[in-house]
Enzyme design. Structure first.
Site, PDB file in Angstrom:
ATOM      1  CG  ASP A 191      -0.122   0.040   2.527  1.00 25.48           C
ATOM      2  OD1 ASP A 191      -0.230   1.042   3.238  1.00 25.48           O
ATOM      3  OD2 ASP A 191       0.630  -0.925   2.836  1.00 25.48           O
ATOM      4  CG  HIS A 496      -1.555  -7.496  -1.946  1.00 25.11           C
ATOM      5  ND1 HIS A 496      -2.882  -7.653  -2.306  1.00 25.11           N
ATOM      6  CD2 HIS A 496      -1.529  -6.446  -1.088  1.00 25.11           C
ATOM      7  CE1 HIS A 496      -3.616  -6.750  -1.680  1.00 25.11           C
ATOM      8  NE2 HIS A 496      -2.814  -6.007  -0.940  1.00 25.11           N
ATOM      9  CG  ASP A 542       2.559 -15.780  -8.023  1.00 27.95           C
ATOM     10  OD1 ASP A 542       2.543 -14.634  -7.544  1.00 27.95           O
ATOM     11  OD2 ASP A 542       3.060 -16.060  -9.137  1.00 27.95           O
ATOM     12  CD  GLU A 551       0.740  -6.074   1.918  1.00 34.34           C
ATOM     13  OE1 GLU A 551       0.554  -4.845   1.782  1.00 34.34           O
ATOM     14  OE2 GLU A 551       0.205  -6.747   2.826  1.00 34.34           O
TER      15      GLU A 551
END
Length: 568
Positions: A191, A496, A542, A551
């Site tokens: 993020d 991710h 994956d 992530e």
């Protein structure tokens, strides 16, 4: 006479066949279909290192073949051993005694081949560079250019020069809605948030590698804008985040804002495509202590690099954060109702007090810090973002005050030996026997601790075990994946990570360590009907949706930086 002559002729013929066979090397057909039954370090091995693969098949013998298919080595496979964490059994294929440089495959049953790997003096150099360079790609608020990023390049987002004080962080000097500037640093994970607690352990680990693996890092050039100045690139990159961390300190009282973030996670877009308002959220004791520890350690390092002004600034910042923590010893981070990004909440701070006190003692020599440190001592364990006491122990044992802490060193070596005992019983040759969120970082941190045990003791058994941890990460694990993007024959392709997903390049940004298998969350990809194994060591997918296993994060890559640099 004729029957006897006939028998002699048969015997002679058979003998000639055996003799001819022993002189003519056996060859195997090389193709690009690689067996899932053979688990190896998908990069390679050093000639004089231990070289081990694992076989998930009922075979008695394995072969080593070169890139032409010629069999150059064969040996018996070990006994089948079952691992309850993976739900399968494996045999050991040990080819340590073979040390000729080249490219090879493991072969079983005459037809099943592993992916290719090398034996040479430097199989991990490119890996070590990429793992460190992942931090360049994580930089916030700057253009990632083609000159330095290659095909992975994008425009800057999040300048963070107009960050608002969230209600949870407001006080009389900085009321809610006050605008502050907090640019730079690294995006924390997949993020776009920036978090002091996680930045602490991540930056410290890089600084530790810069110290203990200094000869390697002095020669390392990873092609970042600062390359070629008077600092090793690992310190150049660390400074990017250290300078941001300083902006997160309230100049009025020395407290640290816990994180800088939007109120909610944004979609999988490039940074330049986001415009949501950013906030600094709540001050916390854990943030203050992690900051104090990191700055104190950094101050000592940059003093040695003849940067006295920067070292002094870091020392003052550390002291201010420590004083705030003394006045606010139990301010636990609580996620505000209107904030849904990563929490990094920690309600047990004994380890943070120990780490910060240890670093402050090493910085100043003042006994008051030592008293706090000793009153909060706990035995070493594998570090995590919320379990950091071992970082303080490492700093003490690698300092000129090592002699004061013989009991700490005894405990540290005892923990390292315990890891080796677990590994000895593990069919997969790994010290990990619990698969938490970010399990791959636990493996990398274990490897880091073993290299430090070698640094302290000189016993090479710790190097051998650390190599096993890297072998696990690079493919010799129950999933068969090499968990580092861009490396190995079966690396993650769908991490991710918002930037890597949105950059229009098929291959993910290289050098990122995927979080790894665990069963903490099994439904993160439920909407995509992705099923995961119920065995923790195999529970990995994956796929982009799997934030629990796929992530990336700065604290997961940091020990891999240390491990690859140390083994190089």
């Amino acid at each position: 006479m004729k029957p006897i002559l006939s028998k002699l002729l048969v015997y002679l013929a058979v003998s000639l066949v055996i003799l001819f066979s022993s002189c003519t090397p056996t060859t195997r057909t090389i193709n690009e279909t690689y067996s899932e039954n053979i688990l190896i370090n998908q990069l390679g091995y050093k000639p004089n290192a231990e070289k081990k693969a694992l076989i998930r098949a009922d075979v008695d013998v394995f072969e080593l073949v070169d890139k032409t298919g010629k069999v150059v080595f064969e040996a018996p496979a070990g006994e089948f051993k079952y691992w309850e964490l993976s739900g399968d059994s494996v045999r050991l294929a040990d080819f340590t005694s073979f040390n000729t440089s080249g490219e090879y495959h493991i072969c079983i049953n005459g037809t099943e081949l592993s992916s290719p790997f090398v034996i040479n003096d430097n199989p991990f150099k490119g890996l070590a560079d990429a793992v460190l360079k992942s931090y360049y790609y994580a930089r916030c608020g700057v253009d990632i250019t083609e000159k330095f990023g290659g095909k992975w390049n994008w425009k800057a987002g999040h300048p963070d020069k107009n960050v608002l004080i969230h209600a949870s962080a407001a006080d009389k000097n900085r009321p809610e809605g006050t605008s502050i500037s907090s640019p730079g640093g690294w995006y924390d994970a997949g993020d776009f948030g920036k978090y002091i607690v996680n930045s602490g352990i991540s930056t410290y680990t890089l600084l530790l590698s810069a110290t203990l693996n200094s000869e390697f890092h002095k020669l390392q050039n990873i092609n970042i804008p600062e390359s070629g100045n008077n600092l090793p690139d690992i310190l150049n990159e660390s400074l990017v985040n250290l300078k941001w961390m300083i902006t997160m300190q309230d100049p009025n009282d020395g407290g640290l804002y816990h994180k800088l973030t939007t109120k909610n996670f944004v979609g999988f877009v490039l940074p330049s495509e986001t415009n949501e308002q950013r906030y600094v959220v709540q001050k916390s004791t854990s943030a203050a202590l992690d900051f104090a520890a990191t700055m104190a350690y950094a101050s000592r390092i940059f003093e040695k690099y003849n940067m006295p002004d920067l070292a002094a600034e870091m020392k003052i910042s550390a002291e201010k954060a420590w004083q705030w923590a003394l006045k606010n010893p139990d301010v636990i981070y609580n996620q505000p109702k209107d904030i849904s990004t990563g929490g990094y909440g920690d309600n047990r701070l004994v380890d943070e007090w120990f780490w910060a006190a240890a670093e402050m003692y090493l910085l100043s020599g003042e006994e008051s810090y030592k008293e706090v440190m000793l009153s909060n001592y706990e035995k070493p364990v594998t570090p995590k973002w919320n379990v950091v006491n071992t970082l303080g122990i490492i700093s003490l044992l690698t300092s000129d005050k090592r002699g004061e802490f013989e009991d700490f060193e005894k405990d540290f070596i005892e923990y390292a030996d315990n890891m080796l005992a677990i590994e000895k019983e593990s069919p997969y040759l790994v010290s990990t026997n619990k698969f938490a969120w970010g399990s791959n970082s636990d493996v990398a941190n274990d490897g880091m601790l073993k290299l430090i045990a070698y640094h302290l003791s000189g016993n090479e058994k710790y190097i051998v075990s650390a190599q096993n941890d890297l072998d696990y990460i690079l493919g010799r694990n129950a999933t068969g994946y090499s968990f580092v993007t861009g490396f190995g024959s079966k690396p993650p392709m769908h991490i991710h990570n918002r930037i890597s997903s949105a950059d229009a390049v098929e291959e993910p940004v290289p050098g990122y360590l995927a979080g790894g298998p665990n069963t903490v969350v099994l439904n993160d990809c439920a909407a995509q009907n992705v099923e995961r194994s119920l065995f923790p060591a195999k529970s990995y997918t994956d796929t982009e949706c799997s934030y629990s296993t796929n992530e990336t994060a700065i604290n997961w890559n940091a020990p891999l930086v240390f491990l690859t640099a140390g083994l190089n």
